[in-house]
Scaffold this motif. Sequence first.
Motif, PDB file in Angstrom:
ATOM      1  N   MET A 148      -1.861 -13.968  23.459  1.00  0.00           N
ATOM      2  CA  MET A 148      -0.377 -13.749  23.487  1.00  0.00           C
ATOM      3  C   MET A 148       0.529 -15.034  23.055  1.00  0.00           C
ATOM      4  N   SER A 149       1.664 -14.657  22.205  1.00  0.00           N
ATOM      5  CA  SER A 149       2.484 -15.778  21.815  1.00  0.00           C
ATOM      6  C   SER A 149       3.115 -16.186  23.077  1.00  0.00           C
ATOM      7  N   GLU A 150       3.379 -17.638  23.023  1.00  0.00           N
ATOM      8  CA  GLU A 150       3.971 -18.398  23.935  1.00  0.00           C
ATOM      9  C   GLU A 150       5.487 -17.846  24.092  1.00  0.00           C
ATOM     10  N   GLU A 151       5.973 -17.607  22.877  1.00  0.00           N
ATOM     11  CA  GLU A 151       7.374 -17.608  22.497  1.00  0.00           C
ATOM     12  C   GLU A 151       7.972 -16.030  22.996  1.00  0.00           C
ATOM     13  N   THR A 152       6.917 -15.067  22.672  1.00  0.00           N
ATOM     14  CA  THR A 152       7.387 -13.817  22.939  1.00  0.00           C
ATOM     15  C   THR A 152       6.596 -12.945  24.157  1.00  0.00           C
ATOM     16  N   LEU A 153       5.526 -13.574  24.393  1.00  0.00           N
ATOM     17  CA  LEU A 153       4.615 -13.006  25.532  1.00  0.00           C
ATOM     18  C   LEU A 153       4.225 -11.619  24.962  1.00  0.00           C
ATOM     19  N   GLU A 154       4.190 -11.317  23.807  1.00  0.00           N
ATOM     20  CA  GLU A 154       3.740 -10.288  23.246  1.00  0.00           C
ATOM     21  C   GLU A 154       2.492 -10.607  22.382  1.00  0.00           C
ATOM     22  N   PRO A 155       1.461  -9.364  22.517  1.00  0.00           N
ATOM     23  CA  PRO A 155       0.367  -9.827  21.642  1.00  0.00           C
ATOM     24  C   PRO A 155       0.494  -9.870  20.171  1.00  0.00           C
ATOM     25  N   PRO A 156      -0.321 -10.748  19.457  1.00  0.00           N
ATOM     26  CA  PRO A 156       0.108 -10.525  17.924  1.00  0.00           C
ATOM     27  C   PRO A 156      -0.168  -8.954  17.413  1.00  0.00           C
ATOM     28  N   LEU A 157       0.626  -9.214  16.296  1.00  0.00           N
ATOM     29  CA  LEU A 157       0.853  -7.754  15.696  1.00  0.00           C
ATOM     30  C   LEU A 157      -0.559  -7.616  14.913  1.00  0.00           C
ATOM     31  N   PRO A 158      -0.852  -6.382  14.896  1.00  0.00           N
ATOM     32  CA  PRO A 158      -1.970  -5.940  13.957  1.00  0.00           C
ATOM     33  C   PRO A 158      -1.778  -6.048  12.549  1.00  0.00           C
ATOM     34  N   PRO A 159      -2.480  -6.061  11.581  1.00  0.00           N
ATOM     35  CA  PRO A 159      -2.117  -5.884  10.304  1.00  0.00           C
ATOM     36  C   PRO A 159      -1.323  -4.738   9.755  1.00  0.00           C
ATOM     37  N   ILE A 160      -0.324  -5.039   9.096  1.00  0.00           N
ATOM     38  CA  ILE A 160       0.625  -4.292   8.919  1.00  0.00           C
ATOM     39  C   ILE A 160       0.360  -3.754   7.515  1.00  0.00           C
ATOM     40  N   ASP A 161       0.644  -2.428   7.350  1.00  0.00           N
ATOM     41  CA  ASP A 161       0.520  -1.564   6.128  1.00  0.00           C
ATOM     42  C   ASP A 161       1.941  -1.337   5.649  1.00  0.00           C
ATOM     43  N   ALA A 162       2.003  -0.631   4.337  1.00  0.00           N
ATOM     44  CA  ALA A 162       3.279  -0.470   3.731  1.00  0.00           C
ATOM     45  C   ALA A 162       3.990   0.546   4.538  1.00  0.00           C
ATOM     46  N   ARG A 163       3.495   1.517   5.024  1.00  0.00           N
ATOM     47  CA  ARG A 163       4.252   2.712   5.671  1.00  0.00           C
ATOM     48  C   ARG A 163       4.848   1.935   7.096  1.00  0.00           C
ATOM     49  N   THR A 164       4.115   1.124   7.582  1.00  0.00           N
ATOM     50  CA  THR A 164       4.788   0.682   8.950  1.00  0.00           C
ATOM     51  C   THR A 164       5.953  -0.352   8.440  1.00  0.00           C
ATOM     52  N   GLU A 165       5.821  -0.973   7.243  1.00  0.00           N
ATOM     53  CA  GLU A 165       6.626  -1.919   6.972  1.00  0.00           C
ATOM     54  C   GLU A 165       7.925  -1.222   6.689  1.00  0.00           C
ATOM     55  N   ALA A 166       7.612  -0.017   6.061  1.00  0.00           N
ATOM     56  CA  ALA A 166       8.814   0.940   5.371  1.00  0.00           C
ATOM     57  C   ALA A 166       9.584   1.495   6.541  1.00  0.00           C
ATOM     58  N   VAL A 167       8.774   1.619   7.588  1.00  0.00           N
ATOM     59  CA  VAL A 167       9.374   2.382   8.851  1.00  0.00           C
ATOM     60  C   VAL A 167      10.115   1.342   9.655  1.00  0.00           C
ATOM     61  N   ALA A 168       9.759   0.215   9.632  1.00  0.00           N
ATOM     62  CA  ALA A 168      10.366  -1.185  10.293  1.00  0.00           C
ATOM     63  C   ALA A 168      11.673  -1.350   9.658  1.00  0.00           C
ATOM     64  N   GLU A 169      11.680  -1.418   8.414  1.00  0.00           N
ATOM     65  CA  GLU A 169      12.727  -1.654   7.582  1.00  0.00           C
ATOM     66  C   GLU A 169      13.785  -0.604   7.750  1.00  0.00           C
ATOM     67  N   ARG A 170      13.488   0.576   8.016  1.00  0.00           N
ATOM     68  CA  ARG A 170      14.233   1.811   8.082  1.00  0.00           C
ATOM     69  C   ARG A 170      14.994   1.782   9.429  1.00  0.00           C
ATOM     70  N   LEU A 171      14.268   1.260  10.266  1.00  0.00           N
ATOM     71  CA  LEU A 171      14.879   1.092  11.868  1.00  0.00           C
ATOM     72  C   LEU A 171      15.702   0.003  11.696  1.00  0.00           C
ATOM     73  N   PHE A 172      15.328  -0.972  11.131  1.00  0.00           N
ATOM     74  CA  PHE A 172      16.231  -2.200  10.877  1.00  0.00           C
ATOM     75  C   PHE A 172      17.552  -1.825  10.330  1.00  0.00           C
TER      76      PHE A 172
END
Length: 152
Positions: free
Chosen positions: A1-25
């Motif tokens: 886990m990252s010390e800053e966020t206490l979240e597990p590291p992100l898995p590899p991100i594909d284009a679909r996930t990136e597009a959805v994240a940008e849309r949510l943003f």
Amino acid sequence: MSEETLEPPLPPIDARTEAVAERLFGLKWALRKDSTEIIHEEWWTASEWIRDGYLRQAIEVLAAADQAQPASADEGDYEERMRVEYRELTARAGRLRDMLQRYADGTLDFEPVCPISLLSRQLDVMDEYAGLLRHRAKIEHVDLEEQDSATE
């Protein structure tokens, strides 16, 4: 886990996930009606921890969407769905037919709000639809009376 966020590291991100994240943003600017170019630029210049948060949300959204299967996904069950639809339709039509008969006999224990002519027409349409289902079932060699072993 990252010390800053206490979240597990992100898995590899594909284009679909990136597009959805940008849309949510981009939804946070939806009320301001910013152009997609501005939103895209904001996305790429946002801090990594901001993008990580939206990527995590996108992963969750896509995982939920991928798990949800439409009713038509299992084409082998269309026959059982047709049987269920027919059984439900004929049961409802039977109850309506019984109510209309009790109304005609004067033994109905309430006064329908709807005009009897409309209820009679509804029954006619239900009967016609049941006939269409029987005709389709005959063409497709589906026994509408057959019970699924899981429902017996």
